[in-house]
Enzyme design. Sequence first.
Site, PDB file in Angstrom:
ATOM      1  N   LEU A 177       0.824  -1.230   0.034  1.00  0.00           N
ATOM      2  CA  LEU A 177       0.105  -0.013   0.125  1.00  0.00           C
ATOM      3  C   LEU A 177       0.706   1.210  -0.042  1.00  0.00           C
ATOM      4  O   LEU A 177       0.388   2.405  -0.646  1.00  0.00           O
ATOM      5  CB  LEU A 177      -0.969   0.105   1.208  1.00  0.00           C
ATOM      6  CG  LEU A 177      -2.035  -1.007   1.177  1.00  0.00           C
ATOM      7  CD1 LEU A 177      -2.862  -1.063   2.484  1.00  0.00           C
ATOM      8  CD2 LEU A 177      -3.275  -0.529   0.061  1.00  0.00           C
TER       9      LEU A 177
ATOM     10  N   ASN B  66       2.875   5.030   6.928  1.00  0.00           N
ATOM     11  CA  ASN B  66       2.474   3.770   6.586  1.00  0.00           C
ATOM     12  C   ASN B  66       3.180   2.676   7.011  1.00  0.00           C
ATOM     13  O   ASN B  66       2.943   1.384   7.192  1.00  0.00           O
ATOM     14  CB  ASN B  66       2.387   3.822   5.158  1.00  0.00           C
ATOM     15  CG  ASN B  66       2.079   2.249   4.523  1.00  0.00           C
ATOM     16  OD1 ASN B  66       0.862   1.859   4.560  1.00  0.00           O
ATOM     17  ND2 ASN B  66       3.094   1.593   3.977  1.00  0.00           N
TER      18      ASN B  66
ATOM     19  N   TYR C 279      -0.618  -6.006  17.461  1.00  0.00           N
ATOM     20  CA  TYR C 279      -0.720  -5.221  16.219  1.00  0.00           C
ATOM     21  C   TYR C 279      -1.863  -4.505  16.581  1.00  0.00           C
ATOM     22  O   TYR C 279      -1.980  -3.187  16.180  1.00  0.00           O
ATOM     23  CB  TYR C 279      -0.846  -5.957  15.226  1.00  0.00           C
ATOM     24  CG  TYR C 279      -1.118  -5.472  13.689  1.00  0.00           C
ATOM     25  CD1 TYR C 279      -0.104  -4.725  13.197  1.00  0.00           C
ATOM     26  CD2 TYR C 279      -2.405  -5.451  13.193  1.00  0.00           C
ATOM     27  CE1 TYR C 279      -0.088  -4.052  11.990  1.00  0.00           C
ATOM     28  CE2 TYR C 279      -2.722  -4.795  12.021  1.00  0.00           C
ATOM     29  CZ  TYR C 279      -1.610  -4.226  11.308  1.00  0.00           C
ATOM     30  OH  TYR C 279      -2.016  -3.447  10.176  1.00  0.00           O
TER      31      TYR C 279
ATOM     32  N   ALA D 288      -3.229  -3.445  19.414  1.00  0.00           N
ATOM     33  CA  ALA D 288      -2.853  -2.177  20.516  1.00  0.00           C
ATOM     34  C   ALA D 288      -2.124  -1.041  19.795  1.00  0.00           C
ATOM     35  O   ALA D 288      -2.234   0.057  20.077  1.00  0.00           O
ATOM     36  CB  ALA D 288      -2.038  -2.988  21.651  1.00  0.00           C
ATOM     37  N   ALA D 289      -0.962  -1.420  19.100  1.00  0.00           N
ATOM     38  CA  ALA D 289      -0.250  -0.442  18.323  1.00  0.00           C
ATOM     39  C   ALA D 289      -1.374   0.249  17.533  1.00  0.00           C
ATOM     40  O   ALA D 289      -1.097   1.859  17.294  1.00  0.00           O
ATOM     41  CB  ALA D 289       0.728  -1.046  17.555  1.00  0.00           C
ATOM     42  N   LYS D 290      -2.169  -0.285  16.687  1.00  0.00           N
ATOM     43  CA  LYS D 290      -2.831   0.408  15.507  1.00  0.00           C
ATOM     44  C   LYS D 290      -4.174   1.479  16.202  1.00  0.00           C
ATOM     45  O   LYS D 290      -4.422   2.220  15.963  1.00  0.00           O
ATOM     46  CB  LYS D 290      -3.638  -0.528  14.495  1.00  0.00           C
ATOM     47  CG  LYS D 290      -2.655  -0.979  13.632  1.00  0.00           C
ATOM     48  CD  LYS D 290      -2.097   0.044  12.903  1.00  0.00           C
ATOM     49  CE  LYS D 290      -1.160  -0.602  11.560  1.00  0.00           C
ATOM     50  NZ  LYS D 290      -0.564   0.450  10.987  1.00  0.00           N
TER      51      LYS D 290
ATOM     52  N   ALA E   7      -6.705  -4.394   1.462  1.00  0.00           N
ATOM     53  CA  ALA E   7      -6.403  -4.392   0.212  1.00  0.00           C
ATOM     54  C   ALA E   7      -5.645  -5.462   0.069  1.00  0.00           C
ATOM     55  O   ALA E   7      -5.241  -6.265   0.783  1.00  0.00           O
ATOM     56  CB  ALA E   7      -5.638  -3.359  -0.098  1.00  0.00           C
TER      57      ALA E   7
END
Length: 301
Positions: free
Chosen positions: A22, A94, A158, A160-162, A190
Site C-alpha cells: 500500500l 504507513n 498489532y 494495540a499499536a493500531k 487491500a
Amino acid sequence: MSSTCLRFDGRVAIVTGSGRGLGREYALLLGRAGAAVIVNSTTAATAEATAKSIIEAGGKAVTHIGSVADRGVANALVKTAVDNFGRIDIVINNAGSAHGSDFDRISDSQLWDMLGVHLGGSWNVTQAAWPYMKSQKFGRVVLITSPIMFGSAQQSAYGAAKLGVLGLAKCIAIEGKEHNIFVNTVAPMAFTPGSATTVQDEGTRNFMMEHMPAHEVAPTVAWLVHEDSKVNGEAVAAAGRLVTRIFLAETKGFFGSVNDDWTIETIRSNWDKVVDEKDYAVHTDIAQFAPKVFQRLAAGQ
C-alpha cells in the site's frame, strides 16, 4: 461534482514503508500527481524500485533507507525532504507489518517491536516534520491504522499499536488545526503481496484480488493530504472503492437516582441501558466531552 484535477505540484511528501504494498501505491499516486516524494523502506532495493517508477513517470523522488522506529532515521528522513526540496508538506505514516500469535505466547520484544514501528514510527516522523509544518503554516498528515483495531484473535500487539495510532492522531489533530496542519487516520483493506502470503483461503484471496486492489485505497489517502481537504481528526476505512467513517461514540447510558441505593446490583440490573446504542454522541475532543459529563452530573440526569 467538480471535475477539477487535484494536483500536488510544489508539495513534498514523505511516505514511510513505501517500498512495497500500500505504501508504494500512495507514493506512486502522489508522484504522478506532481508531489516530490521521499520514499522510505528498510531495504534499498524496494525503495529504489518505487522511486524509479515515480521518476520514469515524470515525477520527482529520492530514497531514504531505515526503520522509522529509530528516531535518528525519522529525523534524517525529514532532513532529506528539506535538503532536497526545501520543505515538507505531507507525511503518510504507513510503515509496519503484522505478526500474529496467541496472547499468552507473545514476547515482550514482539510487543515493543509492534509499538515501536507503528506507534513510535508515526510519532517520530510526524514530530520531526511538525516544526517545519508549523513554520510554513501548512501540513497534512495521515496515520495508517487497521480494521484490526476493532479486535482480532492472535493480533493483540498489532491491534494495540493500531488503536494507539488513532489516539495519537486525535490529539495532534487538535494541536495542529490552528497551524493549518490537519491529521487523519485511514484503515485500509487491500490485496497486497503481504496479504497474498497471509490469507490462507484461496477463495478469499481471489475475492480480494478482484474487489480490493491496493491501488484503489490510494485516492482516499491522497485526498486527505491534499491542500483542498479540510478534513481533520477523522478516521476512515478504505476497501476497494468503499470508503466509510469510523468513530468513537458514547451511549446515553444509565444515570442512577440519588434517591436509590448505588450498588453493584444496580449496575447489573441496568446494564442494558448502559450499552443501548439508540442514543449516542460522537465527541470531537475531551474539551467537548467533559463539560457534557459535568452538566449531566450537576443536573442529576
